[in-house]
Enzyme design. Structure first.
Site, PDB file in Angstrom:
ATOM      1  N   ASP A  89      11.008   2.003  -0.479  1.00  0.00           N
ATOM      2  CA  ASP A  89      10.372   3.304  -0.591  1.00  0.00           C
ATOM      3  C   ASP A  89      11.402   4.396  -0.332  1.00  0.00           C
ATOM      4  O   ASP A  89      12.547   4.118   0.012  1.00  0.00           O
ATOM      5  CB  ASP A  89       9.188   3.414   0.356  1.00  0.00           C
ATOM      6  CG  ASP A  89       9.577   3.226   1.808  1.00  0.00           C
ATOM      7  OD1 ASP A  89      10.769   3.364   2.123  1.00  0.00           O
ATOM      8  OD2 ASP A  89       8.701   2.933   2.627  1.00  0.00           O
ATOM      9  N   SER A  90      10.999   5.624  -0.493  1.00  0.00           N
ATOM     10  CA  SER A  90      11.964   6.725  -0.414  1.00  0.00           C
ATOM     11  C   SER A  90      12.220   7.208   1.000  1.00  0.00           C
ATOM     12  O   SER A  90      13.186   7.928   1.252  1.00  0.00           O
ATOM     13  CB  SER A  90      11.458   7.901  -1.239  1.00  0.00           C
ATOM     14  OG  SER A  90      10.296   8.457  -0.641  1.00  0.00           O
ATOM     15  N   ASP A 143       9.473  12.141  -2.034  1.00  0.00           N
ATOM     16  CA  ASP A 143       8.305  12.997  -2.233  1.00  0.00           C
ATOM     17  C   ASP A 143       7.777  13.470  -0.897  1.00  0.00           C
ATOM     18  O   ASP A 143       8.202  13.008   0.156  1.00  0.00           O
ATOM     19  CB  ASP A 143       7.213  12.225  -2.989  1.00  0.00           C
ATOM     20  CG  ASP A 143       6.650  11.072  -2.159  1.00  0.00           C
ATOM     21  OD1 ASP A 143       7.434  10.452  -1.397  1.00  0.00           O
ATOM     22  OD2 ASP A 143       5.446  10.774  -2.263  1.00  0.00           O
ATOM     23  N   GLN A 204       1.296  12.904  -6.668  1.00  0.00           N
ATOM     24  CA  GLN A 204       0.684  13.476  -5.473  1.00  0.00           C
ATOM     25  C   GLN A 204      -0.393  14.473  -5.874  1.00  0.00           C
ATOM     26  O   GLN A 204      -0.604  14.742  -7.052  1.00  0.00           O
ATOM     27  CB  GLN A 204       1.739  14.133  -4.589  1.00  0.00           C
ATOM     28  CG  GLN A 204       2.727  13.157  -3.946  1.00  0.00           C
ATOM     29  CD  GLN A 204       2.102  12.322  -2.827  1.00  0.00           C
ATOM     30  OE1 GLN A 204       0.934  12.499  -2.472  1.00  0.00           O
ATOM     31  NE2 GLN A 204       2.875  11.396  -2.270  1.00  0.00           N
ATOM     32  N   GLY A 231       0.083   9.055  -1.461  1.00  0.00           N
ATOM     33  CA  GLY A 231      -0.736   9.974  -0.681  1.00  0.00           C
ATOM     34  C   GLY A 231      -2.178   9.575  -0.535  1.00  0.00           C
ATOM     35  O   GLY A 231      -3.042  10.410  -0.242  1.00  0.00           O
ATOM     36  N   ASP A 281       1.021  -2.738  -2.231  1.00  0.00           N
ATOM     37  CA  ASP A 281       1.667  -3.145  -0.974  1.00  0.00           C
ATOM     38  C   ASP A 281       0.801  -2.680   0.173  1.00  0.00           C
ATOM     39  O   ASP A 281       0.049  -1.702   0.039  1.00  0.00           O
ATOM     40  CB  ASP A 281       3.071  -2.538  -0.839  1.00  0.00           C
ATOM     41  CG  ASP A 281       3.009  -1.098  -0.305  1.00  0.00           C
ATOM     42  OD1 ASP A 281       3.200  -0.900   0.907  1.00  0.00           O
ATOM     43  OD2 ASP A 281       2.741  -0.174  -1.108  1.00  0.00           O
ATOM     44  N   CYS A 320      -8.113 -23.351   1.726  1.00  0.00           N
ATOM     45  CA  CYS A 320      -6.733 -22.869   1.660  1.00  0.00           C
ATOM     46  C   CYS A 320      -5.759 -24.032   1.835  1.00  0.00           C
ATOM     47  O   CYS A 320      -5.967 -24.907   2.688  1.00  0.00           O
ATOM     48  CB  CYS A 320      -6.499 -21.824   2.749  1.00  0.00           C
ATOM     49  SG  CYS A 320      -4.816 -21.162   2.789  1.00  0.00           S
ATOM     50  N   CYS A 322      -2.410 -23.465   2.442  1.00  0.00           N
ATOM     51  CA  CYS A 322      -1.179 -22.938   3.046  1.00  0.00           C
ATOM     52  C   CYS A 322      -0.688 -23.902   4.121  1.00  0.00           C
ATOM     53  O   CYS A 322      -1.444 -24.751   4.613  1.00  0.00           O
ATOM     54  CB  CYS A 322      -1.416 -21.549   3.633  1.00  0.00           C
ATOM     55  SG  CYS A 322      -2.226 -21.514   5.250  1.00  0.00           S
ATOM     56  N   CYS A 325      -3.015 -23.999   7.278  1.00  0.00           N
ATOM     57  CA  CYS A 325      -4.314 -24.655   7.136  1.00  0.00           C
ATOM     58  C   CYS A 325      -4.186 -26.162   6.935  1.00  0.00           C
ATOM     59  O   CYS A 325      -5.073 -26.926   7.319  1.00  0.00           O
ATOM     60  CB  CYS A 325      -5.086 -24.031   5.971  1.00  0.00           C
ATOM     61  SG  CYS A 325      -5.685 -22.357   6.326  1.00  0.00           S
ATOM     62  N   HIS A 351      -0.392 -17.411   7.122  1.00  0.00           N
ATOM     63  CA  HIS A 351      -1.666 -17.661   6.452  1.00  0.00           C
ATOM     64  C   HIS A 351      -2.144 -16.439   5.676  1.00  0.00           C
ATOM     65  O   HIS A 351      -2.541 -16.540   4.502  1.00  0.00           O
ATOM     66  CB  HIS A 351      -2.746 -18.068   7.459  1.00  0.00           C
ATOM     67  CG  HIS A 351      -4.117 -18.052   6.855  1.00  0.00           C
ATOM     68  ND1 HIS A 351      -4.583 -19.072   6.050  1.00  0.00           N
ATOM     69  CD2 HIS A 351      -5.108 -17.104   6.896  1.00  0.00           C
ATOM     70  CE1 HIS A 351      -5.797 -18.775   5.627  1.00  0.00           C
ATOM     71  NE2 HIS A 351      -6.145 -17.594   6.134  1.00  0.00           N
TER      72      HIS A 351
END
Length: 382
Positions: A89-90, A143, A204, A231, A281, A320, A322, A325, A351
């Site tokens: 990110d910025s 930004d 934005q 934002g 994200d 699951c 994973c 689990c 998990h």
């Protein structure tokens, strides 16, 4: 860069090519704020949880250990031993959320470090240079993230300034060395193909639809590698977030990836995919895991600290596969949390991230086989 494979109404299935591999979209990027996932996960663990993209934080890495140090170490890929795509990110959001004192001018932002209080100035050009030092595959434009709610006149002024900063960011990407020699050693681009970080612009305008739309139209004209909606998830309601996306999406270039920053729950993700978003994200899965909130396919989220799991021999989720689990019971993981063992946070984060990345796999599969509507209803009903 971006190949749109199919659409189901507004939901999109695609692929985005970077110098460190192809990203299958829709995708959830795993947040490695300081070049590591909180909860003691390594780069090898990222492969285990099926991570496609690691997201690192420009602000934090600039302050500690320093982007020039990371550059001398061969960039973030070599530094953290991750060979997949990285987005940074910025630093804008962190400056506005963490810095105690800040002053915004046309040139940039002066602020105090949240670590030691020292004065720092960051311009759009500085942010791009820092991200180049980090060796990111995808870099975000600098930004201003404005608080919701804010007066309309200030939001309008901020949108204008953020646009001017974006123009400067685009110009800075072209300047100087694109990557250092040590970073270029890892590049998989053909020798005849010049590689440079891909610049994403950020839309934005808080919850003012007309400002959002006008800003999106203007930044779309700059023909960037991708576009983000920023934002949001900073105080507005979930419905307001959905309404903003629906207002902005028709004005986002269809041949470029769309990134919704900082969102969100499994329900948020499936709903925003339905509204045309490709990249996501959020710190939520790892952060919630570290506090004992775990995601399941049939029960929604559970709090493993609750007394009811004290003697529960079942895995976190029987659906699951994973590594957690497959091996451990709810009773054992609850014991680790109650005993204050670091392993509790690690297993929980593994998990939850596996769950999120599997969710994205299922979304992509459903878009491929025409069952996205069924999956959407299933996720919303849990």
């Amino acid at each position: 860069m971006f190949k749109l494979l199919s659409k189901t109404e507004k939901a999109r299935r695609g692929e985005y090519s970077t110098r460190h591999g192809v990203i299958k979209t829709p995708v959830f990027m795993n947040v490695a704020t300081q070049a590591a996932i909180k909860g003691a996960l390594s780069a090898d663990d990222l492969k285990t949880v099926k991570c496609q993209v690691a997201l690192a934080n420009t602000y934090h890495l600039h302050i500690r250990p320093g982007d020039e140090l990371i550059s001398h170490q061969g960039g973030l890929h070599n530094f953290m031993q991750w060979d997949g795509p990285i987005l940074t990110d910025s630093g804008g959001f962190q400056i506005f959320s963490l810095a105690g004192l800040r002053k915004v001018t046309e040139e940039g932002v002066a602020f105090n470090s949240h670590v030691d209080g020292r004065k720092i100035f960051m311009s759009p050009e500085d942010s791009i240079r820092i991200q180049k030092n980090l060796g990111s595959d995808i870099i975000m434009a600098f930004d201003e993230c404005v608080e919701i709610p804010s007066p309309r006149d200030y939001v309008e002024e901020s949108c204008e300034r953020t646009y001017r900063w974006l123009v400067r960011c685009k110009e800075e990407v072209k300047q100087g060395d694109r990557y250092t020699a040590s970073q270029m050693k890892q590049c998989t681009c053909p020798p005849v193909s010049p590689c440079a970080p891909d610049l994403f612009g950020i839309n934005q305008g808080t919850t003012f639809f007309d400002l959002r739309i006008e800003h999106m139209k203007r930044i779309a004209e700059l023909d960037l590698s991708g576009y983000a909606i920023g934002g949001l998830a900073v105080g507005e309601t979930t419905q307001e977030m959905y309404d903003v996306i629906e207002a902005v999406e028709p004005h986002m270039p269809g041949n470029k990836p769309r990134y919704l920053m900082g969102v969100g729950t499994p329900q948020n993700i499936v709903e925003c995919v339905a509204r045309g978003v490709d990249f996501f994200d959020c710190v939520m899965p790892a952060r919630n895991g570290r506090h004992g909130k775990l995601y399941t396919w049939s029960e929604g989220s559970i709090n493993i600290n609750n007394e009811q799991y004290k003697q529960d021999s079942r895995p976190i989720d029987e659906q699951c596969d994973c590594p957690v689990c497959v091996k451990y019971s709810r009773a054992y993981i609850r014991h680790l949390f109650k005993a204050g063992e670091m392993l509790a946070m690690r297993l929980a984060a593994i998990h939850n991230l596996y769950f999120y990345n599997t969710l994205m796999e299922r979304i992509r599969d459903s878009l491929d086989n025409g069952t996205f509507g069924v999956l959407r209803r299933k996720i919303n009903d849990v």
